[in-house]
Design a protein around this motif. Structure first.
Motif, PDB file in Angstrom:
ATOM      1  N   ALA A  69       0.883  -1.186   0.000  1.00  0.00           N
ATOM      2  CA  ALA A  69       0.000   0.000   0.000  1.00  0.00           C
ATOM      3  C   ALA A  69       0.907   1.218   0.000  1.00  0.00           C
ATOM      4  CB  ALA A  69      -0.899  -0.007   1.224  1.00  0.00           C
ATOM      5  N   LYS A 108      -8.262  -4.151  -2.038  1.00  0.00           N
ATOM      6  CA  LYS A 108      -8.131  -2.717  -1.750  1.00  0.00           C
ATOM      7  C   LYS A 108      -9.096  -1.921  -2.629  1.00  0.00           C
ATOM      8  CE  LYS A 108      -3.715  -3.212  -2.356  1.00  0.00           C
ATOM      9  NZ  LYS A 108      -2.388  -2.801  -2.779  1.00  0.00           N
ATOM     10  N   ALA A 124      -9.219  -1.490   2.914  1.00  0.00           N
ATOM     11  CA  ALA A 124      -8.777  -2.837   2.532  1.00  0.00           C
ATOM     12  C   ALA A 124      -9.766  -3.824   3.150  1.00  0.00           C
ATOM     13  CB  ALA A 124      -7.367  -3.100   3.040  1.00  0.00           C
ATOM     14  N   LEU A 184      -1.459  -1.128   8.210  1.00  0.00           N
ATOM     15  CA  LEU A 184      -2.004  -0.231   7.175  1.00  0.00           C
ATOM     16  C   LEU A 184      -2.452   1.113   7.750  1.00  0.00           C
ATOM     17  CD1 LEU A 184      -3.981  -2.493   4.652  1.00  0.00           C
ATOM     18  CD2 LEU A 184      -1.587  -1.800   4.631  1.00  0.00           C
ATOM     19  N   ARG A 200      -4.742   3.684   5.848  1.00  0.00           N
ATOM     20  CA  ARG A 200      -5.748   2.754   5.299  1.00  0.00           C
ATOM     21  C   ARG A 200      -6.519   2.081   6.435  1.00  0.00           C
ATOM     22  NH1 ARG A 200      -3.660   2.138  -0.061  1.00  0.00           N
ATOM     23  NH2 ARG A 200      -2.299   3.946  -0.191  1.00  0.00           N
ATOM     24  N   ASP A 256      -1.669   3.750  -5.168  1.00  0.00           N
ATOM     25  CA  ASP A 256      -2.133   2.558  -4.462  1.00  0.00           C
ATOM     26  C   ASP A 256      -1.940   2.687  -2.956  1.00  0.00           C
ATOM     27  OD1 ASP A 256      -1.383  -0.966  -4.713  1.00  0.00           O
ATOM     28  OD2 ASP A 256      -3.176   0.097  -4.148  1.00  0.00           O
TER      29      ASP A 256
END
Ligand code: DA2
Length: 266
Positions: free
Chosen positions: A77, A130, A135, A155, A160, A266
């Motif tokens: 990520a 994702k 996620a 993450l 994330r 990403d």
């Protein structure tokens, strides 16, 4: 350390022992052809390159039959690579090569198991879908609750959020659904545990149609075993690159498993 130009993708050459790979939800096929598998793998890598990807080969792991499914060994990520803790013992030795490749690529590398979480930490990258900053993590097959919590810990450092999803019908979450950039979740309904759980669900008519890799822009990469689904994507404005990956499908693989993609966003 050489940082690959993005978009980039990690790939891993198939083991000569591919036919010994694990199968869980499908019947074992007795005709996996290692030569054809290598040809199909090269075709897949060529398709990524033709779409502008720099491909980086993780050192082969000839003694690990499933090592070609490199997606399961790490989750990337942004600039963070989380080296996973595969749920199947035979796949655990795959992570050393994945870690080395991520370090060599200049990513910030952490081990999933280095997280303050109680319980058995296990997670395969194929369980991590994702969508934007979320996620979704499939729990119930190769991935444990503790594995999902450990991933959430790592993450969070890159902004994330992890949302666990119980899975039962397939090996991995990404065996049943994949996603388009707008959050549309694509799946073959008979194999999706709960289509209604996804706010925007697009049903496709073939099992292999559920697996797309968004190559950037309006292009998706998918198996050539789902012509009707490919047409459905074309009708919705997508350009489709269809590749033969049948030897990997015999081992419960799909287009997502054969690479780990690194995008700018990403
Ligand atoms: C999204 N999918 C399906 C994956 N990321 N990995 C497939 C691994 C298949 C292998 N034979 C196994 O059983 O581990």
């Amino acid at each position: 350390m050489t940082t690959p130009a993005r978009p980039a993708a990690f790939v891993r050459r198939p083991s000569p022992r591919l036919s010994e790979g694990l199968v869980t939800h499908i019947e074992r096929s007795d005709d996996v052809d290692p030569d054809l598998a290598l040809t199909q793998w090269q075709g897949y890598v060529d398709a990524l390159r033709a779409a502008g990807y720099t491909t980086v080969e993780v050192d082969p792991a000839p003694d690990c039959p499933d090592s070609v499914f490199v997606e399961d060994a790490m989750v990337v990520a942004g600039d963070l690579a989380v080296v996973t803790a595969p749920g199947a013992p035979s796949r655990q030795p795959e992570t050393d090569g994945a870690r080395a490749a991520a370090v060599a690529a200049g990513l910030t590398v952490v081990d999933l198991t280095d997280a303050p979480v109680e319980g058995t930490i296990a997670l395969d990258g194929g369980d991590v879908l994702k969508v934007g900053d979320t996620a979704y993590v499939g729990v119930g097959g190769r991935t444990t609750e503790a594995g999902a919590q450990a991933l959430a810990h790592h993450l969070a450092t890159v902004g994330r959020t992890v949302v666990p999803v119980q899975i039962r019908k397939t090996l991995h979450l990404k065996s049943q659904v994949t996603a388009l950039p707008d959050g549309t979740v694509v799946g073959y309904e008979p194999l999706v545990d709960d289509p209604a759980a996804w706010p925007s669900f697009l049903a496709v008519p073939e099992p292999e149609g559920a697996h797309v890799v968004v190559l950037g822009g309006q292009t998706v990469l998918m198996s050539d075993q789902a012509p009707q689904s490919a047409q459905l994507f074309r009708d919705r404005g997508w350009e489709v690159v269809a590749v033969p990956i049948g030897e990997f499908v015999k081992l419960e693989g799909c287009v997502t498993c054969l690479s780990v993609r690194l995008h700018d966003t990403d």
